[in-house]
Design a protein around this motif. Sequence first.
Motif, PDB file in Angstrom:
ATOM      1  N   ARG A 403      56.364  30.148  14.636  1.00  0.00           N
ATOM      2  CA  ARG A 403      55.384  29.427  15.448  1.00  0.00           C
ATOM      3  C   ARG A 403      55.795  29.369  16.912  1.00  0.00           C
ATOM      4  O   ARG A 403      54.929  29.375  17.801  1.00  0.00           O
ATOM      5  CB  ARG A 403      55.166  28.018  14.895  1.00  0.00           C
ATOM      6  N   VAL A 404      57.091  29.334  17.187  1.00  0.00           N
ATOM      7  CA  VAL A 404      57.534  29.359  18.579  1.00  0.00           C
ATOM      8  C   VAL A 404      57.033  30.613  19.272  1.00  0.00           C
ATOM      9  O   VAL A 404      56.658  30.589  20.454  1.00  0.00           O
ATOM     10  CB  VAL A 404      59.077  29.255  18.656  1.00  0.00           C
ATOM     11  N   ALA A 405      56.977  31.718  18.564  1.00  0.00           N
ATOM     12  CA  ALA A 405      56.503  32.980  19.145  1.00  0.00           C
ATOM     13  C   ALA A 405      55.020  32.942  19.504  1.00  0.00           C
ATOM     14  O   ALA A 405      54.521  33.867  20.154  1.00  0.00           O
ATOM     15  CB  ALA A 405      56.766  34.127  18.171  1.00  0.00           C
ATOM     16  N   ARG A 406      54.323  31.875  19.115  1.00  0.00           N
ATOM     17  CA  ARG A 406      52.886  31.757  19.394  1.00  0.00           C
ATOM     18  C   ARG A 406      52.587  30.715  20.464  1.00  0.00           C
ATOM     19  O   ARG A 406      51.432  30.352  20.674  1.00  0.00           O
ATOM     20  CB  ARG A 406      52.137  31.367  18.115  1.00  0.00           C
ATOM     21  N   ILE A 407      53.618  30.213  21.136  1.00  0.00           N
ATOM     22  CA  ILE A 407      53.409  29.134  22.093  1.00  0.00           C
ATOM     23  C   ILE A 407      52.776  29.669  23.377  1.00  0.00           C
ATOM     24  O   ILE A 407      53.283  30.602  23.997  1.00  0.00           O
ATOM     25  CB  ILE A 407      54.742  28.415  22.392  1.00  0.00           C
ATOM     26  N   TYR A 408      51.680  29.060  23.762  1.00  0.00           N
ATOM     27  CA  TYR A 408      50.947  29.414  24.981  1.00  0.00           C
ATOM     28  C   TYR A 408      50.746  30.930  25.084  1.00  0.00           C
ATOM     29  O   TYR A 408      51.265  31.583  26.006  1.00  0.00           O
ATOM     30  CB  TYR A 408      51.654  28.867  26.216  1.00  0.00           C
ATOM     31  N   PRO A 409      49.947  31.503  24.191  1.00  0.00           N
ATOM     32  CA  PRO A 409      49.806  32.967  24.136  1.00  0.00           C
ATOM     33  C   PRO A 409      48.754  33.499  25.115  1.00  0.00           C
ATOM     34  O   PRO A 409      47.749  34.097  24.717  1.00  0.00           O
ATOM     35  CB  PRO A 409      49.376  33.189  22.678  1.00  0.00           C
ATOM     36  N   PHE A 410      48.990  33.314  26.415  1.00  0.00           N
ATOM     37  CA  PHE A 410      47.998  33.692  27.412  1.00  0.00           C
ATOM     38  C   PHE A 410      47.713  35.190  27.392  1.00  0.00           C
ATOM     39  O   PHE A 410      46.559  35.633  27.438  1.00  0.00           O
ATOM     40  CB  PHE A 410      48.453  33.273  28.817  1.00  0.00           C
ATOM     41  N   GLY A 411      48.786  35.995  27.333  1.00  0.00           N
ATOM     42  CA  GLY A 411      48.599  37.442  27.302  1.00  0.00           C
ATOM     43  C   GLY A 411      47.834  37.883  26.075  1.00  0.00           C
ATOM     44  O   GLY A 411      46.920  38.730  26.159  1.00  0.00           O
ATOM     45  N   SER A 412      48.159  37.329  24.922  1.00  0.00           N
ATOM     46  CA  SER A 412      47.461  37.700  23.685  1.00  0.00           C
ATOM     47  C   SER A 412      45.994  37.311  23.744  1.00  0.00           C
ATOM     48  O   SER A 412      45.127  38.057  23.262  1.00  0.00           O
ATOM     49  CB  SER A 412      48.131  37.013  22.488  1.00  0.00           C
ATOM     50  N   LEU A 413      45.685  36.180  24.326  1.00  0.00           N
ATOM     51  CA  LEU A 413      44.288  35.766  24.451  1.00  0.00           C
ATOM     52  C   LEU A 413      43.505  36.745  25.318  1.00  0.00           C
ATOM     53  O   LEU A 413      42.387  37.143  24.967  1.00  0.00           O
ATOM     54  CB  LEU A 413      44.211  34.355  25.039  1.00  0.00           C
TER      55      LEU A 413
END
Length: 533
Positions: A403-413
């Motif tokens: 879940r840490v790897a999903r924190i604030y995923p601006f680039g992925s969005l």
Amino acid sequence: MDPVRGIVRTVAVRDGRIVAVGDAAEAAWLTGPRTRRIELRGRTVTPGFGDAHVHPVSSGLERLRCDLSGVRGLDAYLAVVSAYAEAHQGEPWIRGGGWSMGDFPGGIPDRADLDRVVPDRPVYLDSRDGHTAWVNSKALDLAGVTDSTPHPTDGRIERDADGRSLGTLQETAADLVRRLFPPEPPELVVAALRLAQAELHALGITSWQDAHVRVDQEEVAYTTLAERGELTARVVGALGWDETRGAEQIDELVERRARTARPGYAPTSVKLFLDGVIETSTAALLEPYLDAHGRPTAERGHLLVDPGVLGRHVARLDALGFQVHFHAIGDLAVRAALDAVEAARRANGPSDTRPHIAHIQVIHPDDLGRFAGLGVVANAQAEWAALEVQLELLTIPFLGPERVARIYPFGSLLRAGATLAMGSDWSVSTADPFIEMETAVERVRVEHRGAKPAFLPDERIELAEALRAFTRGSAWVDHLDRDVGSIEVGKAADLVVLDRDLFDRGAGAIGEARVQATFVGGTAVHELPGLEG
């Protein structure tokens, strides 16, 4: 920020509107003896910035009260509180905020420390994120909070191992003390907004969405300032939804929208809190929190609005033309918000209400593509997307690496096609858009330049994308895109003059940029001396 992201040499303004964009020759025929001419000499003009999630009135009140936002550490906090109490001996309450949870073991301060500096008057201090209050013994006594007082619904009274109330009140537990506050004097909230507006304009911010408009504070401030002709920003107000009530409040929201709209102020959004924050285990997660040893617990947080009725509420608000502005930190809360919008789409068909989800700290990968598919804007507070004490001590250990790897995923969005808008959540974090943009680009806090690694570097975004989020993205969220957000002929002249070329890395760090002038509709609302010198 026009559709092809062009960079031009000249912009000409007449009667508050942009009438020419191009090279110097293109605008020369418009220049007359009364034309004001500003030579940039290497400086940059951008569209005015829009803050898509901000709290100007409460931030202004914090400035006017016991303001802890500029210091760190227990000793520094107590010094500020002591000095404020000494200077304001006639005030029955010492109120303020801005302290950081990362400065206390487990994020929990103790009332005994406040008692040492202010034993005779009640003290109430909000944390910087607004989800926790630190109070002294006098405040607890006045509120009737004892060691045996039960936790309120959706709140928690922190106690030590012996059951002693510590003076830390989480979420709705803070209401046990807040309900004792006298009403805010109208002139005080107006003064707070006036102060905040000046500070935001000095940072190049020309429009914003107030993320929680309350009847007795923000509503009074905006309507009063607008009626006096002093509201110089373009503002959308997100009317606060009461999570303890249901659909019966919607008619009241419709009435407030009609009654309080003013030139420059559009109360057309509704703010729904879906969860709390990870630091207090009140953010709603799909899978359980971990304990301090990395083992799963039984705690997942919970949703503040029943998902069984949330979709119906959102569908009705959407049908009435309200935009919905969600607070969602955990991946369960983000999913619940997306599910609610999907329910509204099924009930009403496509609409132009432009719902948005603020904070988006943890998003499940299955939900990334749903933002674009449902037309939901991702509303990011970029300064949080970097390593700092609160994240390192109170968040990361309790989520685990997946879940840490999903924190604030601006680039992925962005890669999934989402529209990205940016806001500060000031005073939770800085209102400075340059610091926010630098953090989005580097994923390192400005005070840690060269000292800490980028946090999740694959989620970094380009400067042009960050700038777009603070201009076109925020204009889109606020339904201002036909008027502002880019420098194009026919649009309002909401413009910012910067002291440098923002894209020239040799000119210094992004977060070091400074605003020399801010114009709203061609009128200067902030200007440093010597702009034309």
